[in-house]
Design an enzyme around this catalytic site. Structure first.
Site, short mmCIF file in Angstrom:
data_model
loop_
_atom_site.label_atom_id
_atom_site.label_comp_id
_atom_site.label_asym_id
_atom_site.label_seq_id
_atom_site.Cartn_x
_atom_site.Cartn_y
_atom_site.Cartn_z
N GLY A 189 42.16 27.06 36.66
CA GLY A 189 42.04 28.19 35.73
C GLY A 189 41.43 27.75 34.41
O GLY A 189 41.78 26.70 33.89
N ARG A 192 37.92 27.03 42.13
CA ARG A 192 38.97 26.51 42.99
C ARG A 192 38.24 26.16 44.28
O ARG A 192 37.55 27.00 44.85
CB ARG A 192 40.06 27.56 43.19
CG ARG A 192 40.76 27.88 41.86
CD ARG A 192 42.18 28.32 42.04
NE ARG A 192 42.93 28.22 40.79
CZ ARG A 192 42.95 29.15 39.84
NH1 ARG A 192 42.28 30.26 40.00
NH2 ARG A 192 43.66 28.98 38.75
N ASP A 203 47.45 20.81 36.81
CA ASP A 203 48.14 19.92 37.74
C ASP A 203 47.39 19.73 39.07
O ASP A 203 47.26 18.62 39.57
CB ASP A 203 49.49 20.59 38.02
CG ASP A 203 50.55 19.59 38.25
OD1 ASP A 203 50.69 18.69 37.41
OD2 ASP A 203 51.23 19.69 39.29
N THR A 248 45.18 24.13 30.48
CA THR A 248 45.72 25.33 31.13
C THR A 248 46.54 26.10 30.11
O THR A 248 47.22 25.48 29.28
CB THR A 248 46.60 25.02 32.37
OG1 THR A 248 47.37 26.19 32.69
CG2 THR A 248 47.57 23.89 32.15
N ASP A 299 49.12 27.67 30.68
CA ASP A 299 50.53 27.75 31.09
C ASP A 299 51.44 26.69 30.48
O ASP A 299 52.66 26.80 30.56
CB ASP A 299 50.63 27.65 32.62
CG ASP A 299 50.12 28.90 33.31
OD1 ASP A 299 49.98 29.93 32.62
OD2 ASP A 299 49.87 28.86 34.53
N ASP A 321 52.22 23.91 31.65
CA ASP A 321 53.17 23.51 32.69
C ASP A 321 52.83 22.16 33.34
O ASP A 321 53.19 21.90 34.48
CB ASP A 321 53.25 24.61 33.78
CG ASP A 321 51.92 24.83 34.47
OD1 ASP A 321 50.89 24.30 33.99
OD2 ASP A 321 51.91 25.52 35.50
N ARG A 344 52.60 31.40 36.33
CA ARG A 344 52.88 31.52 37.77
C ARG A 344 54.15 30.78 38.15
O ARG A 344 54.95 31.23 38.93
CB ARG A 344 51.68 30.93 38.53
CG ARG A 344 51.59 31.31 39.95
CD ARG A 344 50.31 30.86 40.59
NE ARG A 344 49.46 30.00 39.75
CZ ARG A 344 48.27 29.58 40.14
NH1 ARG A 344 47.81 29.92 41.31
NH2 ARG A 344 47.55 28.79 39.37
P1 ADP Z 1 44.91 23.82 38.22
O1 ADP Z 1 44.15 22.56 38.04
O2 ADP Z 1 44.70 24.79 37.09
O3 ADP Z 1 46.36 23.58 38.55
P2 ADP Z 1 44.37 24.46 41.02
O4 ADP Z 1 45.75 24.20 41.48
O5 ADP Z 1 43.69 25.67 41.56
O6 ADP Z 1 44.25 24.61 39.45
O7 ADP Z 1 43.49 23.18 41.39
C1 ADP Z 1 42.12 23.13 41.09
C2 ADP Z 1 41.39 22.46 42.23
O8 ADP Z 1 41.86 21.12 42.37
C3 ADP Z 1 41.59 23.08 43.60
O9 ADP Z 1 40.72 24.14 43.85
C4 ADP Z 1 41.30 21.93 44.54
O10 ADP Z 1 39.93 21.79 44.74
C5 ADP Z 1 41.82 20.74 43.75
N1 ADP Z 1 43.17 20.40 44.20
C6 ADP Z 1 44.32 21.05 43.94
N2 ADP Z 1 45.38 20.46 44.56
C7 ADP Z 1 44.86 19.43 45.26
C8 ADP Z 1 45.42 18.44 46.13
N3 ADP Z 1 46.74 18.40 46.39
N4 ADP Z 1 44.58 17.54 46.68
C9 ADP Z 1 43.26 17.56 46.41
N5 ADP Z 1 42.67 18.47 45.61
C10 ADP Z 1 43.45 19.38 45.03
O1 F6P Z 2 45.68 29.54 34.14
C1 F6P Z 2 46.93 29.60 34.76
C2 F6P Z 2 47.12 30.93 35.38
O2 F6P Z 2 46.78 31.80 34.37
C3 F6P Z 2 48.47 31.33 35.93
O3 F6P Z 2 49.42 31.70 35.01
C4 F6P Z 2 48.07 32.45 36.84
O4 F6P Z 2 48.99 32.69 37.84
C5 F6P Z 2 46.80 31.96 37.42
O5 F6P Z 2 46.23 31.10 36.45
C6 F6P Z 2 45.88 33.03 37.83
O6 F6P Z 2 44.61 32.54 38.00
P1 F6P Z 2 43.48 33.32 38.79
O7 F6P Z 2 43.67 34.74 38.51
O8 F6P Z 2 42.23 32.75 38.25
O9 F6P Z 2 43.69 32.98 40.22
#
Ligand code: ADP
Ligand code: F6P
Length: 326
Positions: free
Chosen positions: A14, A75, A106, A128, A130, A132, A174
């Site tokens: 995000g 993503r 994360d 982020t 959040d 978090d 979230r």
């Molecule tokens: P954020 O970084 O904001 O937590 P996401 O959880 O969507 O957002 O993760 C961003 C991207 O990082 C994902 O679309 C994926 O490509 C990669 N990613 C997330 N989790 C994993 C994982 N466990 N192993 C490898 N790549 C990951």
């Molecule tokens: O950036 C974090 C966050 O805003 C969460 O609080 C929320 O659930 C999520 O991203 C939503 O992201 P998207 O609508 O881009 O999937």
């Protein structure tokens, strides 16, 4: 002498206000210390597809004040597979990238760890709204999001007062209630509903009772903050307040407005410091670190240790919010 010659920088997951300030800091500090810096568009997805371009001091001019991310984000389900990760590393090799700075949450860090397991040097910067991420006290974008929510809440309060209504505001988060609890305090909410506490939520005790008691003490309007992770609760509370108190209730789901907007000074400065520190860690030949805020200081932590850390909402904030909702 640094073993790294070329740094790639990407934003992932995000978006968050202040990511541009972090990109700018990585690029400018990179050039300052004599690195070549390449921008990778659309996170890991862009890396897999070789969406990579040279960056210079001018390519990050005039972006400090802009929300979102000039590199865009994505993503990437493909990157979650081993095949996708191998493709990403071979593409990094094609462009001569020795180290990647990943600005994200994360999930993005987990992705970065996979890259490090395949031999690429990675640096994480927390981005982020959040707040978090366990390894850091602060994530870039959080302060801006709080101020955006506060601004919306002040406006909602005006109309709630005029109509003597109960306004229920659903905010992002979230998995975590950092936005909710902070805005609950700064906006004077009667109740704050947190994802961390949804399992034990008793709407009668935590929402209806404070509203009735408030009305008996002469309150003219009521604010309930609900974190998005407490799924479906905003509409449920709207119905129950109307039904059980006779007070008109209106739920507002703030949504993505919270993710945009010009970053606050705090976010710009924090992102700038973290971006410079990430590059300096590479200059010092550090490998696979996460740049983090700890008790007001910017430090770097081993990526495996960072991902093993746990963080929980300060109970103190929950208590303060309750004490002040009288
Ligand atoms: P954020 O970084 O904001 O937590 P996401 O959880 O969507 O957002 O993760 C961003 C991207 O990082 C994902 O679309 C994926 O490509 C990669 N990613 C997330 N989790 C994993 C994982 N466990 N192993 C490898 N790549 C990951
Ligand atoms: O950036 C974090 C966050 O805003 C969460 O609080 C929320 O659930 C999520 O991203 C939503 O992201 P998207 O609508 O881009 O999937």
């Amino acid at each position: 002498m640094s073993q790294v010659k070329t740094i790639g920088v990407l934003t992932s997951g995000g978006d968050a206000p202040g990511m541009n300030a972090a990109i700018r800091a990585v690029v400018r500090a990179g050039l300052y210390y004599g690195f070549r810096v390449l921008g990778i568009r659309k996170g890991y997805e862009g890396l897999i597809h070789g969406d990579v371009h040279e960056m210079n001091a001018r390519s990050v001019g005039d972006i400090l004040h802009r929300g979102g991310t000039i590199l865009q984000t994505a993503r990437s389900p493909q990157f979650k597979t081993q095949e996708g990760q191998k493709k990403a590393v071979s593409m990094a090799n094609v462009f001569g990238i020795d180290a990647i700075v990943v600005i994200g949450g994360d999930g993005s860090y987990r992705g970065a760890r996979e890259l490090s397991n395949l031999g690429l040097n990675v640096m994480g910067i927390p981005g982020t709204i959040d707040n978090d991420i366990a390894s850091t006290d602060y994530t870039i974008g959080f302060d801006t999001a709080l101020n955006t929510v506060q601004d919306a809440l002040d406006k909602i309060r005006d109309t709630a007062y005029s109509h003597e209504r109960c306004s229920i505001l659903e905010v992002m988060g979230r998995h975590a209630g950092y936005i909710a609890i902070n805005v609950g305090i700064s906006g004077g909410a009667e109740s704050v509903i947190l994802p961390e506490k949804t399992q034990t939520l008793d709407i009668d005790k935590e929402v209806i009772k404070p509203i009735i008691e408030g009305r008996n003490r002469g309150k003219k309007h009521y604010i309930v903050i609900v974190a998005e992770g407490a799924e479906g609760k905003a509409l449920e509370i709207e119905n129950q307040v109307t039904e059980k108190t006779g007070i008109e209730a209106r739920a507002t789901i703030l949504g993505h407005i919270q993710r945009g907007g010009s970053p606050t000074v705090y976010d710009r400065v924090t992102a700038s410091i973290m971006g410079v520190r990430a590059v300096e860690a590479l200059k010092d030949n550090k490998r696979n670190r996460i740049i983090s805020m700890k008790k007001g200081n910017v430090v770097d932590i081993d990526i495996n240790e960072a991902l093993d850390m746990k963080k929980s909402l300060p109970e103190e904030l929950v208590e303060i919010s309750k004490i002040l909702s009288l």
